[in-house]
Design a protein around this motif. Structure first.
Motif, PDB file in Angstrom:
ATOM      1  N   UNK A   1       1.994  -7.868 -16.506  1.00  0.00           N
ATOM      2  CA  UNK A   1       2.367  -9.131 -15.863  1.00  0.00           C
ATOM      3  C   UNK A   1       3.421  -8.943 -14.778  1.00  0.00           C
ATOM      4  N   UNK A   2       4.218  -7.889 -14.887  1.00  0.00           N
ATOM      5  CA  UNK A   2       5.302  -7.703 -13.915  1.00  0.00           C
ATOM      6  C   UNK A   2       5.227  -6.389 -13.146  1.00  0.00           C
ATOM      7  N   UNK A   3       4.172  -5.588 -13.359  1.00  0.00           N
ATOM      8  CA  UNK A   3       4.083  -4.303 -12.676  1.00  0.00           C
ATOM      9  C   UNK A   3       2.626  -3.885 -12.509  1.00  0.00           C
ATOM     10  N   UNK A   4       2.259  -3.532 -11.277  1.00  0.00           N
ATOM     11  CA  UNK A   4       0.932  -3.003 -10.973  1.00  0.00           C
ATOM     12  C   UNK A   4       1.109  -1.651 -10.274  1.00  0.00           C
ATOM     13  N   UNK A   5       0.235  -0.717 -10.598  1.00  0.00           N
ATOM     14  CA  UNK A   5       0.223   0.578  -9.918  1.00  0.00           C
ATOM     15  C   UNK A   5      -1.148   0.800  -9.322  1.00  0.00           C
ATOM     16  N   UNK A   6      -1.204   0.997  -8.010  1.00  0.00           N
ATOM     17  CA  UNK A   6      -2.472   1.223  -7.315  1.00  0.00           C
ATOM     18  C   UNK A   6      -2.276   2.337  -6.298  1.00  0.00           C
ATOM     19  N   UNK A   7      -3.349   3.064  -5.947  1.00  0.00           N
ATOM     20  CA  UNK A   7      -3.250   4.079  -4.894  1.00  0.00           C
ATOM     21  C   UNK A   7      -3.389   3.448  -3.515  1.00  0.00           C
ATOM     22  N   UNK A   8      -2.750   4.047  -2.524  1.00  0.00           N
ATOM     23  CA  UNK A   8      -2.928   3.631  -1.142  1.00  0.00           C
ATOM     24  C   UNK A   8      -4.171   4.339  -0.604  1.00  0.00           C
ATOM     25  N   UNK A   9      -5.245   3.599  -0.307  1.00  0.00           N
ATOM     26  CA  UNK A   9      -6.491   4.254   0.106  1.00  0.00           C
ATOM     27  C   UNK A   9      -6.375   4.925   1.465  1.00  0.00           C
ATOM     28  N   UNK A  10      -7.267   5.892   1.687  1.00  0.00           N
ATOM     29  CA  UNK A  10      -7.247   6.644   2.944  1.00  0.00           C
ATOM     30  C   UNK A  10      -7.621   5.769   4.131  1.00  0.00           C
ATOM     31  N   UNK A  11      -8.281   4.638   3.890  1.00  0.00           N
ATOM     32  CA  UNK A  11      -8.704   3.774   4.992  1.00  0.00           C
ATOM     33  C   UNK A  11      -7.549   2.983   5.600  1.00  0.00           C
ATOM     34  N   UNK A  12      -6.389   3.005   4.964  1.00  0.00           N
ATOM     35  CA  UNK A  12      -5.241   2.255   5.476  1.00  0.00           C
ATOM     36  C   UNK A  12      -4.602   3.036   6.617  1.00  0.00           C
ATOM     37  N   UNK A  13      -4.460   2.391   7.759  1.00  0.00           N
ATOM     38  CA  UNK A  13      -3.839   3.037   8.912  1.00  0.00           C
ATOM     39  C   UNK A  13      -2.321   3.087   8.735  1.00  0.00           C
ATOM     40  N   UNK A  14      -1.671   4.182   9.145  1.00  0.00           N
ATOM     41  CA  UNK A  14      -0.211   4.260   9.060  1.00  0.00           C
ATOM     42  C   UNK A  14       0.436   3.154   9.891  1.00  0.00           C
ATOM     43  N   UNK A  15       1.597   2.734   9.451  1.00  0.00           N
ATOM     44  CA  UNK A  15       2.328   1.663  10.122  1.00  0.00           C
ATOM     45  C   UNK A  15       2.759   0.604   9.127  1.00  0.00           C
ATOM     46  N   UNK A  16       3.125  -0.532   9.634  1.00  0.00           N
ATOM     47  CA  UNK A  16       3.551  -1.639   8.779  1.00  0.00           C
ATOM     48  C   UNK A  16       2.322  -2.436   8.333  1.00  0.00           C
ATOM     49  N   UNK A  17       2.140  -2.550   7.030  1.00  0.00           N
ATOM     50  CA  UNK A  17       0.995  -3.264   6.470  1.00  0.00           C
ATOM     51  C   UNK A  17       1.503  -4.248   5.425  1.00  0.00           C
ATOM     52  N   UNK A  18       0.703  -5.271   5.199  1.00  0.00           N
ATOM     53  CA  UNK A  18       1.027  -6.275   4.191  1.00  0.00           C
ATOM     54  C   UNK A  18       0.343  -5.936   2.875  1.00  0.00           C
ATOM     55  N   UNK A  19       1.053  -6.147   1.781  1.00  0.00           N
ATOM     56  CA  UNK A  19       0.521  -5.959   0.429  1.00  0.00           C
ATOM     57  C   UNK A  19       0.473  -7.325  -0.245  1.00  0.00           C
ATOM     58  N   UNK A  20      -0.668  -7.630  -0.857  1.00  0.00           N
ATOM     59  CA  UNK A  20      -0.857  -8.931  -1.507  1.00  0.00           C
ATOM     60  C   UNK A  20      -1.711  -8.738  -2.751  1.00  0.00           C
ATOM     61  N   UNK A  21      -1.343  -9.405  -3.835  1.00  0.00           N
ATOM     62  CA  UNK A  21      -2.070  -9.311  -5.105  1.00  0.00           C
ATOM     63  C   UNK A  21      -2.920 -10.562  -5.288  1.00  0.00           C
TER      64      UNK A  21
ATOM     65  N   UNK B   1       4.085 -12.843 -12.929  1.00  0.00           N
ATOM     66  CA  UNK B   1       2.908 -13.717 -12.943  1.00  0.00           C
ATOM     67  C   UNK B   1       1.618 -13.048 -12.527  1.00  0.00           C
ATOM     68  N   UNK B   2       1.537 -11.707 -12.589  1.00  0.00           N
ATOM     69  CA  UNK B   2       0.321 -11.025 -12.156  1.00  0.00           C
ATOM     70  C   UNK B   2      -0.841 -11.219 -13.137  1.00  0.00           C
ATOM     71  N   UNK B   3      -0.531 -11.342 -14.427  1.00  0.00           N
ATOM     72  CA  UNK B   3      -1.566 -11.525 -15.451  1.00  0.00           C
ATOM     73  C   UNK B   3      -1.444 -12.945 -16.000  1.00  0.00           C
ATOM     74  N   UNK B   4      -2.345 -13.855 -15.623  1.00  0.00           N
ATOM     75  CA  UNK B   4      -2.245 -15.237 -16.105  1.00  0.00           C
ATOM     76  C   UNK B   4      -2.422 -15.323 -17.614  1.00  0.00           C
ATOM     77  N   UNK B   5      -1.939 -16.416 -18.183  1.00  0.00           N
ATOM     78  CA  UNK B   5      -2.119 -16.658 -19.607  1.00  0.00           C
ATOM     79  C   UNK B   5      -3.603 -16.726 -19.945  1.00  0.00           C
ATOM     80  N   UNK B   6      -3.997 -15.982 -20.960  1.00  0.00           N
ATOM     81  CA  UNK B   6      -5.393 -15.954 -21.362  1.00  0.00           C
ATOM     82  C   UNK B   6      -6.231 -14.933 -20.638  1.00  0.00           C
TER      83      UNK B   6
END
Length: 426
Positions: free
Chosen positions: A389-409, A349-354
């Motif tokens: 619709x079922x797969x996204x590829x993005x880079x992890x930016x340098x501003x993200x601190x190491x550790x446990x982080x949440x990913x949300x689309x 469901x990443x790419x809505x209809x239309x």
């Protein structure tokens, strides 16, 4: 010089006709949009084959991908701007077309009445029917003019997503038909000379005679109001993704937002069309009363309405992240996710209809911790390999601190997915 004078408010408006693509007149916006789309496709396919990349970024896969994505996003926004101008011009012209279609229907009715009157003779019922059609056509034409910037007579059946609404179109058809039927009875009542004839016409408006058709009218109008409420609540609750269409199309009555045929919509339109045809024949045969729609046919329409409403409740759904993994190219060693790596977000469901257009895809964002990352557009010949619709590829930016982080689309419709926790190592 002529074009410059026209733009400055001078004479010669013909300078904007024909092949004009300036974009500031209704004659050129369609051609301008078509050429902009063609140019964008050529640029996308060139980037997909590695052409047109500047030497400064050609050595780096990530840099070239980012540069291509930015270029395509800007070009797509220019195409979208052309598309909005073309859509506005198309809607402004639509009111004349709807008026022509309405009056063409009056002419067809006149021809049918003239042909059927051969041998049988012209009757007061035919006169009342023709005058009623003229009154309805005049009302629709006036409404078209007042709503000429929003699609003319079709303005009430165009939804908030700029698509033709199936429920409103069906309800509007029944409303217009019954208004025409009542006007026929009014015309006959005005022309009636005897008390018995007038009493018979008044009896023709009794509920016992038109209970079936009145029930159908109440149900389809209620469905139109209820569907609008259901869709609005589902969109606000992020359980349904809605993306505004480029412009209304007749196919919207039979398809979903992605353009695929919808069973719920098709059966609703077909069954109501058949019922309307039956009611029209009954009115032609018995113009002294409301069409007595048989209860069997009325129940069929009610079942169709229930199916349509159930389909509206069932469609859509919230986008979901199922997993997040480190993107691995051939030859890479297995490793944890680190800053600068590409991650694959798998789900649905990443790419809505239309929202398959480049300008919509470029609006997609992935939140990695507190950092918003725009999903890069990766072109291939004829389309895009990322996002899907079922797969996204993005880079992890340098501003993200190491550790446990949440990913949300965040999709192009503004709907947020669930949060998925990943571990980022140094």
């Amino acid at each position: 010089m002529a074009v410059q004078e026209a733009r400055q408010g001078g004479a010669d408006p013909a300078a904007h006709e024909g092949g004009c693509t300036c974009g500031d007149c209704p004659h050129g916006v369609r051609e301008g949009h078509r050429r902009a789309v063609a140019a964008f496709r050529v640029k996308r396919d060139e980037y997909a084959t590695g052409q047109g990349l500047p030497a400064a970024v050609a050595h780096s896969a990530s840099a070239s991908r980012q540069w291509v994505s930015e270029e395509l996003a800007q070009a797509a926004e220019a195409v979208a701007e052309r598309g909005r101008a073309e859509s506005a011009a198309w809607l402004a012209r639509l009111w004349r077309r709807t008026a022509v279609v309405v009056w063409a229907g009056v002419v067809v009715l006149l021809l049918v009445q003239a042909l059927t009157a051969i041998g049988a003779g012209w009757t007061s019922a035919r006169t009342a029917g023709l005058l009623s059609a003229v009154l309805v056509a005049g009302a629709l034409t006036a409404a078209s003019w007042f709503h000429r910037a929003r699609g003319g007579a079709l303005a009430p059946v165009i939804g908030e997503d700029n698509r033709l609404s199936t429920s409103r179109a069906v309800a509007g058809s029944w409303v217009l038909f019954l208004a025409f039927a009542v006007l026929v009875l009014v015309g006959r009542l005005a022309a009636a000379s005897g008390h018995r004839e007038r009493d018979a016409l008044i009896d023709g408006l009794e509920l016992a005679r038109g209970a079936g058709v009145v029930t159908v009218l109440a149900v389809v109008c209620g469905i139109a109001v209820l569907v609008r409420r259901v869709v609005g609540l589902r969109v606000q609750g992020q359980r349904l993704q809605k993306v505004r269409a480029h412009r209304p199309r007749a196919a919207d009555l039979l398809t979903d937002d992605s353009g695929r045929g919808s069973f719920a919509d098709i059966q609703y339109v077909v069954i109501n069309g058949v019922a309307l045809a039956f009611a029209a024949v009954r009115l032609a045969r018995r113009p002294d009363q409301l069409p007595d729609l048989p209860w069997g046919l009325a129940v069929v329409v009610l079942v169709s309405a229930g199916t349509y409403l159930a389909g509206k409740y069932a469609e859509g759904g919230r986008p979901v992240i199922l997993s997040v993994v480190r993107a691995r190219e051939a030859g890479d060693l297995d490793a944890p996710i680190r800053t600068g790596d590409d991650i694959e977000i798998r789900g649905t469901g990443f790419v809505p209809a239309g929202a398959q257009g480049a300008d919509r895809l470029a609006r997609m964002v992935v939140r990695v911790g507190a950092v918003n990352v725009h999903v890069p557009l990766v072109p291939v010949v004829g389309g895009f390999d990322n996002p899907t619709d079922d797969l996204l590829t993005v880079p992890v930016p340098a501003e993200v601190e190491p550790g446990r982080v949440d990913v949300q689309v965040v999709t192009a419709a503004g709907v947020e997915t669930n949060r998925y926790t990943v571990d980022i190592t140094e």
